[in-house]
Design a protein around this motif. Structure first.
Motif, PDB file in Angstrom:
ATOM      1  N   UNK A 151     -38.067 -57.011  61.282  1.00 49.26           N
ATOM      2  CA  UNK A 151     -36.982 -56.898  60.309  1.00 49.26           C
ATOM      3  C   UNK A 151     -36.331 -58.220  59.921  1.00 49.26           C
ATOM      4  N   UNK A 152     -36.847 -59.350  60.378  1.00 51.25           N
ATOM      5  CA  UNK A 152     -36.209 -60.630  60.067  1.00 51.25           C
ATOM      6  C   UNK A 152     -36.149 -60.890  58.567  1.00 51.25           C
ATOM      7  N   UNK A 153     -37.167 -60.432  57.832  1.00 46.39           N
ATOM      8  CA  UNK A 153     -37.229 -60.708  56.399  1.00 46.39           C
ATOM      9  C   UNK A 153     -36.793 -59.506  55.559  1.00 46.39           C
ATOM     10  N   UNK A 154     -36.208 -58.511  56.215  1.00 45.99           N
ATOM     11  CA  UNK A 154     -35.771 -57.319  55.488  1.00 45.99           C
ATOM     12  C   UNK A 154     -34.349 -57.498  54.987  1.00 45.99           C
ATOM     13  N   UNK A 155     -34.114 -57.105  53.716  1.00 46.76           N
ATOM     14  CA  UNK A 155     -32.765 -57.174  53.166  1.00 46.76           C
ATOM     15  C   UNK A 155     -31.890 -56.042  53.687  1.00 46.76           C
TER      16      UNK A 155
END
Length: 275
Positions: free
Chosen positions: A33-37
């Motif tokens: 989820x690091x790149x999830x908005x």
């Protein structure tokens, strides 16, 4: 044969894996989820879920997972091909083509139905020719918190090597490097007089279309290097148990017994918040 002692804790290999997953919570969170908005959890919320999941694992709370059931079913298929003995928990049948050729072996478990390509199953079974499936091993490990019985079940024991079968939808190199089976099982064997140091994770990567690849991760047990690592992991888990003793309801991990009819109950996450 290693002498028995007064055991303070009983720890199985895959519980140590769950402990490592808990320690790696930030890395797991970043991976998914690091790149999830709009991630489904904050990192803090995910820590709480991981905390509860580890306690549930310690308490052996029943759960059903398609991935876990798939691995269990595949192991059962391979063991059946090796020994000729059916596993009572897994319903198996052949999947045949129009000309009667064997395409797959179907396995039903926990409400899930899996089809494993026949050639994949055959490759694994031939590789393990002469193996002894599902061998329980255990040994005593001395720690600062007393004697710990480490134990587990070896998927396939060969005369010169230990093998653990893994199934995955996506494999990456050294995926199981931080698992503990390649520490626990050789340690137990050596402590009980069997000098088997080579360990293999034999991996079946099967995608949703039934395409497959096989991979092998090999580790050679080095007592000087690996026993301190195993001890550190056990001591870290024990510290977690002591800090969360009020939530631990399964007494087997403390070397005790549970009352008749005991069933693990999920921990109340609200009791872990702001702990």
């Amino acid at each position: 044969m290693q002498k028995q002692s007064n055991v303070s804790y009983k720890v199985y290999a895959t519980l140590l894996d769950a402990w490592q997953d808990y320690l790696n919570t930030p890395q797991i969170y970043d991976k998914y989820w690091d790149f999830s908005n709009e991630p489904p959890y904050t990192l803090e919320e995910f820590w709480v879920k991981q905390h509860a999941s580890l306690i549930d694992k310690v308490n052996r709370v029943p759960f059903t997972s398609e991935a876990a059931s798939k691995g269990t079913a595949f192991n059962a298929v391979i063991d059946t091909l090796i020994t000729g003995q059916l596993d009572e928990k897994v319903r198996m049948s052949r999947v045949l083509g129009e000309n009667g050729e064997r395409l797959a072996i179907q396995a039903e478990l926990d409400g899930f139905t899996f089809q494993f390509p026949y050639e994949l199953c055959r490759e694994f079974a031939l590789y393990y020719k002469g193996a002894i499936p599902q061998v329980r091993v255990s040994a005593i490990l001395h720690t600062m918190y007393g004697d710990v019985e480490v134990y587990g079940f070896i998927d396939e024991l060969m005369p010169l090597s230990v093998h653990d079968i893994k199934t995955t939808a996506s494999y990456s190199a050294s995926k199981f490097k931080h698992h503990s089976q390649h520490l626990v099982y050789p340690y137990c064997l050596i402590q009980n007089g069997s000098d088997i140091q080579t360990f293999e994770y034999n991996v079946a990567e099967i995608d949703k279309y039934g395409r497959w690849q096989t991979y092998t991760e090999t580790y050679v047990f080095d007592p000087d290097r690996d026993i301190p690592i195993l001890r550190e992991r056990c001591e870290g888990l024990i510290e977690f148990l002591l800090q969360n003793s009020q939530h631990i309801t399964d007494r087997r991990i403390f070397g005790g017994e549970n009352p008749d009819g005991y069933v693990g109950v999920p921990v109340d996450i609200s009791k872990l918040i702001n702990k």
